[in-house]
Design an enzyme around this catalytic site. Sequence first.
Site, mmCIF file in Angstrom:
data_model
loop_
_atom_site.group_PDB
_atom_site.id
_atom_site.type_symbol
_atom_site.label_atom_id
_atom_site.label_comp_id
_atom_site.label_asym_id
_atom_site.label_seq_id
_atom_site.Cartn_x
_atom_site.Cartn_y
_atom_site.Cartn_z
ATOM 1 N N LYS A 140 19.949 7.983 4.919
ATOM 2 C CA LYS A 140 19.778 5.617 4.541
ATOM 3 C C LYS A 140 20.863 5.444 4.640
ATOM 4 O O LYS A 140 22.158 6.180 4.172
ATOM 5 C CB LYS A 140 19.051 6.127 3.053
ATOM 6 C CG LYS A 140 17.586 6.692 3.138
ATOM 7 C CD LYS A 140 17.137 6.057 1.310
ATOM 8 C CE LYS A 140 17.790 7.137 0.701
ATOM 9 N NZ LYS A 140 17.398 7.493 -1.450
ATOM 10 N N ASP B 205 17.886 1.999 -5.799
ATOM 11 C CA ASP B 205 19.507 1.705 -6.773
ATOM 12 C C ASP B 205 20.851 1.562 -6.111
ATOM 13 O O ASP B 205 21.718 0.184 -6.334
ATOM 14 C CB ASP B 205 19.351 2.490 -7.765
ATOM 15 C CG ASP B 205 19.842 4.013 -7.213
ATOM 16 O OD1 ASP B 205 21.353 4.185 -7.777
ATOM 17 O OD2 ASP B 205 19.371 4.689 -6.470
ATOM 18 N N ASP C 56 0.824 -1.399 -0.425
ATOM 19 C CA ASP C 56 0.004 0.129 -0.162
ATOM 20 C C ASP C 56 0.775 1.149 0.025
ATOM 21 O O ASP C 56 0.827 2.564 -0.641
ATOM 22 C CB ASP C 56 -1.155 -0.112 1.034
ATOM 23 C CG ASP C 56 -1.373 -1.561 1.602
ATOM 24 O OD1 ASP C 56 -1.952 -1.570 2.615
ATOM 25 O OD2 ASP C 56 -2.103 -1.209 -0.037
#
Length: 296
Positions: free
Chosen positions: A220, A245, A22
Amino acid sequence: MTKSLNTLMNVEDYKTLVDRYDVFLFDCDGVIWLGSKVIPGAKETIEYLKSQGKKLIFVTNNSSVSRAKYAEKFQKFNIKVEEQDIFSSAYATAVYLKDVISFDMSKYVYPIGGSGITDELRAMGVKVLEPHFPTIKNVDDVQGIVPDPSVGAVVVGLDVEINYSKLAFAHINITKSNALFIATNDDSTLPVQGLTFPGAGSLLSVLINSTSESPVVMGKPNQIMFDCISKANNLDLSRTLMIGDRLDTDIEFGTRAGVDTLLVFTGVTDRELAASSPISFTHSIQSLGDISKLAQ
Ligand SMILES: O=C(O)[C@H](O)[C@H](O)COP(=O)(O)O
Ligand SMILES: [Mg+2]
């Protein structure tokens, strides 16, 4: 034996993927665009997912511009994205300073990087130091660069205008003014059209080496970025997918957050690297744009 890449191959695979989740967390560089070029089909995939009622959130380690400027960049590609659905490492840095460590707001931050750092810090009420040191032309001038006791933190991100003076001022304040050493992200490379260039992490390595200090890294795969997202969105982790990626940032980020991951081969990772890497991922696909075949 090389590991399976769990590659999605056809529209049946794409449909199964879309129905399974979702919330879609998208990395940007190397997934949606490469520099100023949008990845073919990415816009159509985003529109298709929106038409299916999916929640789309964009998560970039690229601190060079603010979330508002990223919303404008999406608009340039005719992709409508609200600023509050964009999370960048520059924004995470501002949240970290203000809400996580209660940074002394009487102090200044010295930024190495683009306008994204300055804009996001100022929006959070953090003072940003305007550089006031000479751009030195030879080694004898370097003593003109001195510690500034008003600097409480040095924040380092991707800076395409990097120079020795900036590095020297950052170095002297980290080592002599006890300034916090913070990195927006430490990606080793920056993916551009079919090439890679030195990333924020490669610039950062100069100061890590010269100061012998390790920075606190915001982007991240670190938790602060996910905390920003989950604070603003009530995520069902079992129905959330992280698309990226880069294995050691995007995929690691999703894995640490406890969500499934989809690796794309349009950025810094190719199949050979993916197969040989110890970092595992749930699915892979050649390009985010492939999913737009469901809209045809
Ligand atoms: O060097 C950098 O800063 C990174 O390569 C770049 O910012 C990565 O951005 P992302 O792929 O997280 O959108
Ligand atoms: Mg990327």
